[in-house]
Design an enzyme around this catalytic site. Structure first.
Site, PDB file in Angstrom:
ATOM      1  N   ASP A  16       3.948  -6.736  -8.747  1.00 23.20           N
ATOM      2  CA  ASP A  16       3.059  -6.256  -9.813  1.00 23.20           C
ATOM      3  C   ASP A  16       3.622  -6.437 -11.220  1.00 23.20           C
ATOM      4  O   ASP A  16       2.868  -6.362 -12.190  1.00 23.20           O
ATOM      5  CB  ASP A  16       2.732  -4.772  -9.582  1.00 23.20           C
TER       6      ASP A  16
ATOM      7  N   HIS B 207      10.871  -1.185  -4.449  1.00 26.56           N
ATOM      8  CA  HIS B 207      10.089  -1.544  -3.267  1.00 26.56           C
ATOM      9  C   HIS B 207      10.676  -0.864  -2.052  1.00 26.56           C
ATOM     10  O   HIS B 207      11.893  -0.743  -1.942  1.00 26.56           O
ATOM     11  CB  HIS B 207      10.073  -3.064  -3.050  1.00 26.56           C
TER      12      HIS B 207
HETATM   13  N1  ACO Z   1      11.173   3.462 -11.666  1.00 20.92           N
HETATM   14  C1  ACO Z   1      12.147   4.386 -11.697  1.00 20.92           C
HETATM   15  N2  ACO Z   1      12.726   4.884 -10.613  1.00 20.92           N
HETATM   16  C2  ACO Z   1      12.311   4.429  -9.431  1.00 20.92           C
HETATM   17  C3  ACO Z   1      11.304   3.459  -9.307  1.00 20.92           C
HETATM   18  C4  ACO Z   1      10.736   2.979 -10.490  1.00 20.92           C
HETATM   19  N3  ACO Z   1       9.757   2.061 -10.445  1.00 20.92           N
HETATM   20  N4  ACO Z   1      11.097   3.184  -8.015  1.00 20.92           N
HETATM   21  C5  ACO Z   1      11.937   3.959  -7.348  1.00 20.92           C
HETATM   22  N5  ACO Z   1      12.673   4.703  -8.183  1.00 20.92           N
HETATM   23  C6  ACO Z   1      13.693   5.666  -7.828  1.00 20.92           C
HETATM   24  C7  ACO Z   1      13.052   6.948  -7.349  1.00 20.92           C
HETATM   25  O1  ACO Z   1      12.824   7.861  -8.404  1.00 20.92           O
HETATM   26  C8  ACO Z   1      14.089   7.452  -6.390  1.00 20.92           C
HETATM   27  O2  ACO Z   1      15.156   7.998  -7.115  1.00 20.92           O
HETATM   28  P1  ACO Z   1      15.895   9.327  -6.617  1.00 20.92           P
HETATM   29  O3  ACO Z   1      16.488   8.951  -5.280  1.00 20.92           O
HETATM   30  O4  ACO Z   1      16.862   9.587  -7.689  1.00 20.92           O
HETATM   31  O5  ACO Z   1      14.806  10.360  -6.479  1.00 20.92           O
HETATM   32  C9  ACO Z   1      14.607   6.171  -5.737  1.00 20.92           C
HETATM   33  O6  ACO Z   1      14.427   5.139  -6.716  1.00 20.92           O
HETATM   34  C10 ACO Z   1      13.876   5.802  -4.473  1.00 20.92           C
HETATM   35  O7  ACO Z   1      12.489   5.647  -4.783  1.00 20.92           O
HETATM   36  P2  ACO Z   1      11.292   6.112  -3.904  1.00 20.92           P
HETATM   37  O8  ACO Z   1      10.113   6.411  -4.763  1.00 20.92           O
HETATM   38  O9  ACO Z   1      11.729   7.186  -2.946  1.00 20.92           O
HETATM   39  O10 ACO Z   1      11.042   4.784  -3.092  1.00 20.92           O
HETATM   40  P3  ACO Z   1       9.837   4.508  -2.106  1.00 20.92           P
HETATM   41  O11 ACO Z   1      10.313   3.518  -1.141  1.00 20.92           O
HETATM   42  O12 ACO Z   1       9.293   5.787  -1.589  1.00 20.92           O
HETATM   43  O13 ACO Z   1       8.704   3.914  -3.061  1.00 20.92           O
HETATM   44  C11 ACO Z   1       7.665   2.420  -4.554  1.00 20.92           C
HETATM   45  C12 ACO Z   1       8.550   2.552  -3.301  1.00 20.92           C
HETATM   46  C13 ACO Z   1       6.384   3.232  -4.337  1.00 20.92           C
HETATM   47  C14 ACO Z   1       7.272   0.967  -4.719  1.00 20.92           C
HETATM   48  C15 ACO Z   1       8.453   2.940  -5.776  1.00 20.92           C
HETATM   49  O14 ACO Z   1       9.562   2.099  -5.994  1.00 20.92           O
HETATM   50  C16 ACO Z   1       7.582   3.044  -7.000  1.00 20.92           C
HETATM   51  O15 ACO Z   1       6.924   4.081  -7.197  1.00 20.92           O
HETATM   52  N6  ACO Z   1       7.548   1.984  -7.857  1.00 20.92           N
HETATM   53  C17 ACO Z   1       6.685   1.995  -9.024  1.00 20.92           C
HETATM   54  C18 ACO Z   1       5.249   1.698  -8.612  1.00 20.92           C
HETATM   55  C19 ACO Z   1       5.070   0.265  -8.218  1.00 20.92           C
HETATM   56  O16 ACO Z   1       5.527  -0.657  -8.879  1.00 20.92           O
HETATM   57  N7  ACO Z   1       4.322   0.055  -7.112  1.00 20.92           N
HETATM   58  C20 ACO Z   1       3.998  -1.273  -6.607  1.00 20.92           C
HETATM   59  C21 ACO Z   1       4.814  -1.591  -5.395  1.00 20.92           C
HETATM   60  S1  ACO Z   1       4.457  -3.219  -4.794  1.00 20.92           S
HETATM   61  C22 ACO Z   1       2.907  -3.052  -4.107  1.00 20.92           C
HETATM   62  O17 ACO Z   1       2.601  -2.075  -3.500  1.00 20.92           O
HETATM   63  C23 ACO Z   1       1.937  -4.098  -4.327  1.00 20.92           C
END
Ligand code: ACO
Length: 376
Positions: free
Chosen positions: A313, A263
């Site tokens: 989610d 998140h």
């Molecule tokens: N699985 C694996 N790795 C992850 C995940 C995940 N679900 N989420 C984040 N990471 C990793 C990223 O790859 C990144 O790693 P890196 O620094 O080695 O490249 C690091 O953690 C930071 O993640 P970001 O994607 O930059 O975080 P951001 O704040 O931009 O995105 C988000 C947040 C979109 C929720 C992200 O965690 C994600 O894509 N999660 C999966 C999708 C999801 O569950 N979305 C629902 C969110 S809740 C809602 O909107 C209702």
């Protein structure tokens, strides 16, 4: 194809305060709607009361709640002419979020107040929209199954009506309670991607339907509301509890994102996920499925391998599955509730509006001269 530049400042606007808001707040692992803890609301309130709270910035009296609930529930009835028009939209091979985005946009054409900016009209539009998104989602499912529209019962709750209109039979009281809690948990969440989209559209002083249509488009994506459906697809794909740990380790090794984890704001856990986890546990046990046990293994593995915690989610997927809700309706159900939060944000935006117009840092080419096409 133009080269993709990656020089943006504050990519994804992380940590940027884009506006002030009094709708909902996130502090560390705490979520409040209008100052009330989400745990308190989930345990004691109803969706109807939460909508009143979000829009009015205070709890209703018993009389106010009754009047408000009666209006909201009777507004769930869809106009037969509108139902007929929606019947003309394709459902085969169509994602219900795409259908819903179109249906909500079309609903504006049946609402004579849709273009008004008068406060009284805006309130009526908000009530109508919040009442009707759920019935539209139910209608999609019924059309897809070749069934007809089912009218609700205004004497019953919003949650009861949605389940009844979806399945065409009276829902079990426990399922109504579970669903009502899900609606409360999903109603608002500060400046998330879809609420921000709604506010950006509203900031041009465009109408409520346009702002909500923008928000539905944003919610649809798998990084936002679309993740709940993907979580369930992953659980089904994994198949057994025994395979879960290895499956997740492989996915992470392949740099894949595990849906339902991570998140932007919560770094110490999403309070909604904790509530949904216990709901998932009891519902999956009752239904005799392994999806809670599998989810728990995934939760532990993602935490130990990546230090990431589940978001709203993750456990909502197995909750909806246990309720017999089709997978691709999970995100439309999210919209059924979140429309109330979007509307609170839209009204807040209108009340202290200035158009959103940020700048982009220029990282493209400069000083190019036009060459006639024959000379290129
Ligand atoms: N699985 C694996 N790795 C992850 C995940 C995940 N679900 N989420 C984040 N990471 C990793 C990223 O790859 C990144 O790693 P890196 O620094 O080695 O490249 C690091 O953690 C930071 O993640 P970001 O994607 O930059 O975080 P951001 O704040 O931009 O995105 C988000 C947040 C979109 C929720 C992200 O965690 C994600 O894509 N999660 C999966 C999708 C999801 O569950 N979305 C629902 C969110 S809740 C809602 O909107 C209702």
């Amino acid at each position: 194809m133009a080269e993709v530049y990656d020089g943006a400042v504050d990519k994804g606007l992380e940590g940027v305060i884009a506006c002030t808001t009094g709708v909902s707040s996130i502090v560390d692992a705490t979520l409040c709607y209008r100052g009330y803890l989400i745990e308190d609301l989930a345990k004691n309130s109803s969706f109807e009361e939460v909508v009143y709270l979000l829009w009015n910035d205070r709890m209703p009296s018993a009389t106010e709640l009754k009047t408000f609930s009666d209006t909201l529930r009777s507004g769930m009835k869809l106009d037969p002419a509108f139902v007929q028009q929606l019947k003309g939209l394709p459902t085969e091979g169509v994602h219900p979020m795409a259908w819903l985005r179109t249906a909500v946009s079309a609903a504006a054409l049946w609402d004579s107040d849709s273009q008004s900016m008068e406060q009284a009209d805006l309130e009526q539009v908000a009530l109508r929209l919040t009442a009707k998104v759920g019935p539209m989602v139910a209608l999609f499912e019924r059309f897809r199954q070749g069934k007809d529209y089912v009218e609700g019962n205004p004497e019953k709750s919003f949650a009861w009506n949605f389940l009844y209109m979806l399945k065409g039979e009276e829902p079990d009281a426990e399922m109504v309670d579970v669903f009502d809690t899900c609606l409360i948990l999903h109603a608002d969440h500060e400046l998330n991607c879809s609420a921000f989209s709604a506010r950006v559209t509203a900031s041009s002083l465009s109408d409520v339907y346009s702002a909500v249509t923008s928000a539905i488009g944003a919610l649809k994506g798998p990084l936002h509301g679309g993740a709940n459906e993907q979580v369930m697809r992953m659980l089904i794909d994994i198949g057994t509890v025994e395979k879960a740990q290895e499956w997740i380790k492989n996915a992470l090794a392949n740099k894949e994102k595990v849906m339902g984890f991570g998140h932007r704001v919560y770094k110490n856990g999403d309070p909604r996920a904790k509530i949904l986890r216990s709901m998932s546990e009891s519902l999956c046990k009752k239904a005799g499925t392994a999806y809670y046990d599998m989810s728990k293994v995934i939760d532990d593995t993602v935490q130990s391998e990546k230090g990431l915690l589940p978001n709203v989610d993750f456990y909502s997927a197995s909750v909806y599955y246990s309720m017999g809700i089709p997978l691709d309706l999970y995100t439309p159900i999210f919209a059924t509730s979140r429309v109330s939060g979007w509307l609170a944000h839209i009204f807040e935006q209108y009340s202290k509006n200035r158009i959103y117009r940020p700048r982009g840092e220029w990282v493209g080419k400069e000083g190019l001269k036009y060459t006639p096409i024959a000379e290129r």
